[in-house]
Design a protein around this motif. Structure first.
Motif, mmCIF file in Angstrom:
data_model
loop_
_atom_site.group_PDB
_atom_site.id
_atom_site.type_symbol
_atom_site.label_atom_id
_atom_site.label_comp_id
_atom_site.label_asym_id
_atom_site.label_seq_id
_atom_site.Cartn_x
_atom_site.Cartn_y
_atom_site.Cartn_z
ATOM 1 N N THR A 256 3.294 38.149 -35.872
ATOM 2 C CA THR A 256 3.168 39.581 -36.472
ATOM 3 C C THR A 256 1.647 40.184 -36.240
ATOM 4 N N SER A 257 1.693 41.384 -36.020
ATOM 5 C CA SER A 257 0.213 41.882 -35.773
ATOM 6 C C SER A 257 -0.070 42.692 -36.967
ATOM 7 N N THR A 258 -1.435 42.767 -37.449
ATOM 8 C CA THR A 258 -1.793 43.559 -38.929
ATOM 9 C C THR A 258 -2.912 44.032 -38.704
ATOM 10 N N TRP A 259 -3.284 45.124 -39.494
ATOM 11 C CA TRP A 259 -4.653 45.687 -39.402
ATOM 12 C C TRP A 259 -5.349 45.746 -40.539
ATOM 13 N N ALA A 260 -6.747 45.923 -40.543
ATOM 14 C CA ALA A 260 -7.260 45.879 -41.913
ATOM 15 C C ALA A 260 -8.685 46.904 -41.779
ATOM 16 N N ILE A 261 -9.033 47.368 -42.746
ATOM 17 C CA ILE A 261 -10.304 47.934 -42.791
ATOM 18 C C ILE A 261 -11.540 47.351 -43.973
ATOM 19 N N GLY A 262 -12.613 47.701 -43.974
ATOM 20 C CA GLY A 262 -13.634 47.623 -44.785
ATOM 21 C C GLY A 262 -14.421 48.665 -44.832
ATOM 22 N N THR A 263 -14.571 49.142 -46.146
ATOM 23 C CA THR A 263 -15.112 50.484 -46.613
ATOM 24 C C THR A 263 -16.971 50.121 -46.732
ATOM 25 N N ARG A 264 -17.845 51.141 -47.012
ATOM 26 C CA ARG A 264 -18.963 50.786 -47.415
ATOM 27 C C ARG A 264 -19.120 50.197 -48.842
ATOM 28 N N ARG A 265 -20.120 49.556 -49.191
ATOM 29 C CA ARG A 265 -20.492 49.301 -50.447
ATOM 30 C C ARG A 265 -20.465 50.497 -51.434
ATOM 31 N N GLN A 266 -19.590 50.088 -52.326
ATOM 32 C CA GLN A 266 -19.767 51.308 -53.563
ATOM 33 C C GLN A 266 -19.075 50.590 -54.704
ATOM 34 N N PRO A 267 -19.894 49.580 -55.374
ATOM 35 C CA PRO A 267 -19.586 48.779 -56.593
ATOM 36 C C PRO A 267 -19.129 49.748 -57.611
ATOM 37 N N ARG A 268 -19.686 50.881 -57.941
ATOM 38 C CA ARG A 268 -19.383 51.731 -59.260
ATOM 39 C C ARG A 268 -18.023 52.095 -58.942
ATOM 40 N N ASN A 269 -17.465 52.173 -57.811
ATOM 41 C CA ASN A 269 -16.040 52.675 -57.912
ATOM 42 C C ASN A 269 -14.908 51.680 -57.706
ATOM 43 N N ILE A 270 -15.225 50.627 -57.762
ATOM 44 C CA ILE A 270 -14.217 49.456 -57.818
ATOM 45 C C ILE A 270 -13.220 49.419 -59.237
ATOM 46 N N TRP A 271 -12.037 49.318 -58.954
ATOM 47 C CA TRP A 271 -10.877 49.375 -60.066
ATOM 48 C C TRP A 271 -11.582 48.049 -61.080
ATOM 49 N N PRO A 272 -10.790 48.394 -62.452
ATOM 50 C CA PRO A 272 -11.192 47.421 -63.554
ATOM 51 C C PRO A 272 -10.948 46.048 -62.919
ATOM 52 N N GLY A 273 -11.740 44.907 -63.252
ATOM 53 C CA GLY A 273 -11.612 43.662 -62.772
ATOM 54 C C GLY A 273 -11.588 43.209 -61.443
ATOM 55 N N ALA A 274 -11.683 44.215 -60.623
ATOM 56 C CA ALA A 274 -11.685 43.952 -59.365
ATOM 57 C C ALA A 274 -10.350 43.174 -58.723
ATOM 58 N N ALA A 275 -9.095 43.430 -59.318
ATOM 59 C CA ALA A 275 -8.066 42.712 -59.123
ATOM 60 C C ALA A 275 -7.595 42.763 -57.740
ATOM 61 N N PHE A 276 -6.932 41.694 -57.207
ATOM 62 C CA PHE A 276 -6.194 41.628 -55.820
ATOM 63 C C PHE A 276 -5.108 42.783 -56.373
ATOM 64 N N ILE A 277 -4.809 43.428 -54.991
ATOM 65 C CA ILE A 277 -3.725 44.569 -55.302
ATOM 66 C C ILE A 277 -2.688 44.371 -53.970
ATOM 67 N N PHE A 338 -15.632 49.260 -41.046
ATOM 68 C CA PHE A 338 -15.009 48.110 -40.251
ATOM 69 C C PHE A 338 -13.611 48.173 -40.315
ATOM 70 N N ALA A 339 -13.019 48.178 -38.779
ATOM 71 C CA ALA A 339 -11.710 48.162 -38.696
ATOM 72 C C ALA A 339 -11.576 46.876 -37.666
ATOM 73 N N TRP A 340 -10.393 46.320 -37.914
ATOM 74 C CA TRP A 340 -9.964 45.372 -37.215
ATOM 75 C C TRP A 340 -8.369 44.845 -36.879
ATOM 76 N N ALA A 341 -7.878 44.163 -36.122
ATOM 77 C CA ALA A 341 -6.701 43.846 -35.699
ATOM 78 C C ALA A 341 -6.662 42.379 -35.881
ATOM 79 N N GLY A 342 -5.507 41.701 -36.247
ATOM 80 C CA GLY A 342 -5.195 40.438 -36.031
ATOM 81 C C GLY A 342 -3.930 39.971 -35.881
#
Length: 403
Positions: A256-277, A338-342
């Motif tokens: 299977t092919s998949t895609w992903a992105i990584g944003t800039r650093r923005q620690p104040r915008n992270i949702w509570p607990g930084a839970a995996f979603i 960042f953007a990549w495929a795997g």
């Protein structure tokens, strides 16, 4: 021998963080060892650490080099929650086996966290809660049934309806399952750390070297190499990710092919607990935060192996993932830095294949990891090292090639 796959493309977010260098040698002469590991990604690294810990002599080879295959493409949500929900898996393989697979996955994450702590590997290992959101595959009532099934299996789970989900996490979805004690980490740093621990126990690493032939007999395996010299071992472990060798039997396994992105650093915008979603949807979206406040988000999976087509879709897929992420969290800056495929292997049940190959007791393989690559790599290191040491793992039949 393996069909060569370009396992990833683009720039995975993990290259923003420096991983320790892993020294390798050139294979200039024939060598002999207890165990040869083919592949020096996360699976091979876990295998090398487990086997050297048990006192086996180990040689590892890789046709690229350490940390250069699909390992950097992972989003490293190290979850015990298997891609296939427990309720669905129970219908596929029976309730007792499904519960045991989920419990073993849960135990693997606990064992991995303990191993990282014991070895003192600096890879940002942190216990993280996770949210499994209602979607088009499982709605609120099915998520409630899934919560009950997990509890009956002895696996902690909390059902959140819309209001508590919105209050606690700021997420506007009908329902979710809250779980605890999953693991966030840097996969390149973990892989390097495990390889370096193995090297300190006299493991030998050769790269770039490609295994070209495998000939097994009753008491040994002789592997020919692209450089000429041979490697003779009592056992061989194929930890080649999704590049399968001809000797591995055909299974219900697809790429299977998949895609992903990584944003800039923005620690104040992270949702509570930084839970995996992640979502109970097809195709599903999954996301996590890094320790320094980037958001990694992936999904949009498609069943094909054409690397050129996969790579040509990266810009469009990245934009679509960013848009979906923005709908869930409107306050985030979802622009991809960042953007990549795997590519990754999946199986019908979501369970990997682990163990000795049929008719080849000295050849061991691990494949079909789906979205639980690092968790299943830990299980593989436990099952295969037990087998090589002459012991039986109680769960080996759950993952066997002839199951």
């Amino acid at each position: 021998m393996p069909r060569k796959l370009d396992l990833r493309s683009g720039q995975p977010v993990w290259f923003a963080y420096r991983a320790p260098a892993v020294p390798v040698e050139k294979l200039a002469r024939d060598v002999t060892t207890d165990v040869l590991i083919v592949g020096m990604g996360i699976s091979g690294a876990m295998m090398a650490e487990a086997l050297t810990r048990e006192g086996h002599s180990v040689v590892a080879i890789d046709r690229r080099g350490p940390l250069k295959g699909s390992t950097p493409a992972t989003t490293a949500l190290v979850q015990f929650e298997i891609d296939q929900p427990l309720t669905k898996l129970s219908r596929m393989i029976g309730r007792a086996s499904a519960e045991q697979a989920w419990r073993r996955s849960r135990l693997a994450v606990v064992n991995l966290r303990g191993r990282i702590a014991e070895l003192g590997i600096d890879c940002g290992s942190t216990g993280i809660q996770s949210l499994y959101l209602a979607g088009n595959a499982l709605g609120p009532s099915q998520l409630h049934d899934e919560t009950v099934a997990r509890r009956q299996a002895g696996i902690g789970a909390t059902y959140l309806s819309h209001e508590p989900l919105a209050q606690k996490f700021g997420i506007d979805r009908a329902a979710a399952i809250l779980s605890h004690d999953n693991l966030a980490l840097d996969p390149r740093k973990l892989t390097a750390g495990l390889l370096l621990k193995s090297r300190a126990r006299k493991a030998r690493f050769y790269a770039p070297v490609e295994a070209t032939t495998i000939e097994d007999s009753r008491d040994q395996v002789v592997v020919g190499s692209s450089l000429g010299p041979t490697i003779t071992a009592k056992h061989v472990v194929l930890a080649t990710g999704f590049e399968l060798t001809d000797i591995v039997p055909a299974t219900a396994h697809r790429i299977t092919s998949t895609w992903a992105i990584g944003t800039r650093r923005q620690p104040r915008n992270i949702w509570p607990g930084a839970a995996f979603i992640w979502e109970a949807s097809e195709p599903y979206l999954y996301m996590r935060a890094t320790a320094d406040g980037r958001v990694i988000c992936g999904g949009e999976d498609e069943d094909f192996t054409n690397e050129d087509l996969r790579d040509s879709l990266t810009a469009d897929k990245a934009a679509r993932i960013a848009e979906k992420l923005g709908r869930l969290f409107p306050h985030l800056d979802t622009g991809p830095e960042f953007a990549w495929a795997g590519s990754f292997g999946t199986t019908t049940t979501g369970l990997p294949y682990i163990g000795a190959l049929p008719q080849h007791p000295r050849l061991h393989a691990v494949m079909g990891y789906g979205g639980n690559g690092i968790t299943f790599s830990q299980i593989a290191s436990e099952i295969v090292s037990s087998a090589i040491g002459g012991a039986d793992d109680t769960d080996k039949e759950l993952f066997a090639f002839d199951r």
